[in-house]
Write a protein that holds these residues in place. Structure first.
Motif, short mmCIF file in Angstrom:
data_model
loop_
_atom_site.label_atom_id
_atom_site.label_comp_id
_atom_site.label_asym_id
_atom_site.label_seq_id
_atom_site.Cartn_x
_atom_site.Cartn_y
_atom_site.Cartn_z
N UNK A 315 0.85 -1.20 0.00
CA UNK A 315 0.00 0.00 0.00
C UNK A 315 0.88 1.25 0.00
N UNK A 316 0.32 2.39 -0.37
CA UNK A 316 1.16 3.60 -0.49
C UNK A 316 1.61 4.13 0.86
N UNK A 317 0.95 3.68 1.93
CA UNK A 317 1.38 3.99 3.29
C UNK A 317 0.67 3.02 4.22
N UNK A 318 1.10 2.93 5.50
CA UNK A 318 0.43 1.98 6.39
C UNK A 318 -0.98 2.43 6.75
N UNK A 319 -1.76 1.51 7.31
CA UNK A 319 -3.13 1.77 7.76
C UNK A 319 -4.10 2.10 6.65
N UNK A 320 -3.79 1.64 5.46
CA UNK A 320 -4.75 1.77 4.37
C UNK A 320 -4.58 0.57 3.45
N UNK A 321 -5.66 0.28 2.70
CA UNK A 321 -5.54 -0.77 1.67
C UNK A 321 -5.41 -0.14 0.29
N UNK A 322 -5.17 1.17 0.27
CA UNK A 322 -5.17 1.90 -1.00
C UNK A 322 -3.88 1.63 -1.77
N UNK A 323 -4.02 1.16 -2.99
CA UNK A 323 -2.85 0.86 -3.84
C UNK A 323 -2.62 1.95 -4.88
N UNK A 324 -3.46 2.99 -4.88
CA UNK A 324 -3.34 3.97 -5.95
C UNK A 324 -1.99 4.69 -5.88
N UNK A 325 -1.27 4.70 -6.99
CA UNK A 325 0.04 5.36 -7.11
C UNK A 325 1.01 4.92 -6.00
N UNK A 326 0.89 3.67 -5.57
CA UNK A 326 1.81 3.18 -4.55
C UNK A 326 3.19 3.01 -5.16
N UNK A 327 4.26 3.40 -4.45
CA UNK A 327 5.60 3.20 -4.99
C UNK A 327 5.88 1.73 -5.35
N UNK A 328 5.18 0.79 -4.69
CA UNK A 328 5.41 -0.63 -4.99
C UNK A 328 5.11 -0.95 -6.46
N UNK A 329 4.20 -0.20 -7.07
CA UNK A 329 3.84 -0.49 -8.46
C UNK A 329 5.02 -0.18 -9.38
N UNK A 330 5.64 0.97 -9.16
CA UNK A 330 6.80 1.35 -9.99
C UNK A 330 7.97 0.41 -9.69
N UNK A 331 8.17 0.12 -8.41
CA UNK A 331 9.29 -0.76 -8.04
C UNK A 331 9.15 -2.13 -8.67
N UNK A 332 7.94 -2.70 -8.57
CA UNK A 332 7.73 -4.04 -9.12
C UNK A 332 7.99 -4.04 -10.63
N UNK A 333 7.55 -2.99 -11.31
CA UNK A 333 7.73 -2.93 -12.76
C UNK A 333 9.21 -2.76 -13.11
N UNK A 334 9.92 -1.91 -12.37
CA UNK A 334 11.35 -1.71 -12.64
C UNK A 334 12.13 -3.00 -12.36
N UNK A 335 11.77 -3.68 -11.27
CA UNK A 335 12.47 -4.93 -10.94
C UNK A 335 12.24 -5.98 -12.02
N UNK A 336 10.99 -6.06 -12.49
CA UNK A 336 10.67 -7.03 -13.55
C UNK A 336 11.47 -6.68 -14.81
N UNK A 337 11.60 -5.38 -15.10
CA UNK A 337 12.34 -4.97 -16.29
C UNK A 337 13.82 -5.34 -16.17
N UNK A 338 14.32 -5.42 -14.94
CA UNK A 338 15.72 -5.80 -14.72
C UNK A 338 15.87 -7.32 -14.66
#
Ligand code: UGA
Length: 427
Positions: A315-338
């Motif tokens: 999630x983009x920060x603790x205490x929420x289930x909100x995934x909108x614009x979470x840094x994890x999305x960019x990280x996961x995509x960059x890691x996959x690209x590597x």
């Protein structure tokens, strides 16, 4: 008072529940039938601490509907709490706002209601809505800008104890009516014109992201100079002119508000012929900040091809289930690209819909099985409690990038970890 709330998202549900708790009668209207069915059953479609209890406690003053006519019937206030996501050009997409306006009945029996804009909208929206209402013969409907300043995770507390309530109106009486509605809520009330109220919201979020990108750049300079950003930020924040908030360095801000609102203000300025240079830099720093995690991993692992990386917190920060614009999305995509294999874990957020190719684990320990590196993406308190020695023994290689500076580097090193924080050059 009788209030209709349009939008059963984070803002609408918190607004509706809090207004009901203040003693008002509230009808929440949404267009998504599953959401309304869930709410009617007494369940809550989002994770926001305390919201379920508040909805339950005020059940008799809260109704949920798909029907505009039912929501508007008899309502004295129409709260607009719909989403305003970015368009491909970075401007705010106001189509949900306009749909609500278009659906309003042409006639109101008795006293016409006041439309209250809670959604974040660009400066000038109120003037356009006012003109549209007037053209349709709805001059008697009031219009008030009442931006929300609640943060997810603490939204109920923020709503009931705001630093300030901003009320912008074209007609003083409409502002008065909304002010009366806030009886029982602490904090100063600021009355102003509609355009200024709209700008307060955009400027507040722009200032907050500026502080985050500023401290992130200080952190990056700390890394190359041997200083520790945690000590630096603490001492900087003690200057009463600066204050301690929003000086936590990390892997950048995310969420449904900061990225979209900063971009919307930048584009609003650009569309009006002004290049908002500072805000453009703030946004760019944030993009680069997420990507720096990849360099930190490469520093230790060299190529990431075939390496297993566990993302702890999605999630983009603790205490929420909100995934909108979470840094994890960019990280996961960059890691996959590597070429890395990515596993992810979050105690609340379900990243499956937005994290392509990421294996989602049921526990942090499971995510760490056979991992070559772990990255703390969200500072969930569960990670403080984790037995890091046991965690390390499940990993192929004890490397931790602490993207939120939440753990003690020395304690981790004592467990044999190579520890990389953000801006912790001295430690
Ligand atoms: C934010 C504002 O804090 C609210 O005042 C505002 O009403 C809301 O946007 C909105 O416009 O609706 P929210 O997005 O829920 O609220 O969350 P924040 O707690 O502000 O965090 C935003 C992001 O900034 C998170 O990704 C967080 O990790 C990051 N952050 C925050 C930092 O990286 N460093 C900090 O020091 C503070």
């Amino acid at each position: 008072m009788r209030i209709a709330v349009f939008g059963a998202g984070y803002v609408g549900l918190v607004t509706g529940a809090c207004m009901a708790d203040l003693g008002h009668d509230v009808v929440v209207r949404d267009i998504v039938s599953e959401k309304i069915e869930t709410l009617e059953r007494g369940d809550v479609p989002i994770y926001e601490p305390g919201l379920d209890e508040l909805l339950e406690r005020n059940r008799e003053r809260l109704r949920f509907t798909l029907d505009v006519a039912e929501a508007v019937h008899d309502a004295q206030f129409l709260y607009i709490c719909v989403g305003t996501p970015p368009t491909p050009s970075g401007d705010a997409d106001l189509s949900a706002v306009w749909t609500v306006i278009d659906e309003l009945p042409r006639d109101f029996d008795g006293e016409p209601p006041v439309l209250v804009m809670k959604s974040t909208v660009p400066v000038g929206t109120g003037a356009s809505v006012r003109a549209a209402l007037d053209v349709r013969g709805l001059e008697r409907i009031g219009y008030v800008s009442n931006p929300e300043f609640t943060a997810e995770g603490t939204a109920i507390h923020d709503f009931m104890h705001p630093d300030r309530t901003v009320i912008g109106s074209f007609r003083f009486d409409d502002g008065d009516a909304v002010e009366r509605l806030h009886q029982g809520i602490d904090g100063p009330i600021m009355r102003m014109d509609v355009a200024s109220a709209e700008m307060v919201k955009m400027a507040s979020n722009a200032f907050l992201v500026t502080r985050i990108s500023f401290i992130n750049e200080i952190a990056n300079v700390c890394e190359v100079t041997g200083a520790d950003v945690i000590q630096v930020a603490e001492a900087v924040g003690l200057d009463h002119r600066l204050g301690p908030h929003f000086l936590r360095a990390g892997i950048g801000y995310g969420g449904s508000c900061f990225p979209k609102d900063s971009l919307a203000l930048k584009q609003l300025a650009a569309n009006s012929g002004y290049h908002f240079q500072l805000l453009s830099a703030v946004i760019e720093v944030n993009e680069l900040q997420k990507r720096r995690v990849i360099n930190k991993l490469q520093k230790h692992l060299r190529s990431l091809r075939g390496k297993r990386v566990a993302l702890l917190g999605l999630a983009f920060k603790p205490n929420t289930d909100d995934m909108r614009e979470a840094p994890s999305i960019v990280l996961a995509a960059r890691l996959a690209a590597e070429g890395a294999e990515v596993t992810g874990w979050d105690p609340v957020a379900d990243g499956r819909a937005v994290l392509n190719g990421v294996h989602i684990a049921d526990s942090a320990l499971e995510a760490l099985d056979g991992a070559d590196a772990a990255v703390i993406v969200t500072e969930w308190p569960e990670l403080l409690e984790l037995d890091w020695d046991a965690a390390g023994s499940r990993m192929r290689n004890r490397l931790l990038v602490d993207g939120r500076n939440m753990l003690d580097p020395e304690a981790l090193r004592a467990h044999g970890f190579e520890y990389e924080g953000i801006g912790r050059g001295g430690s």
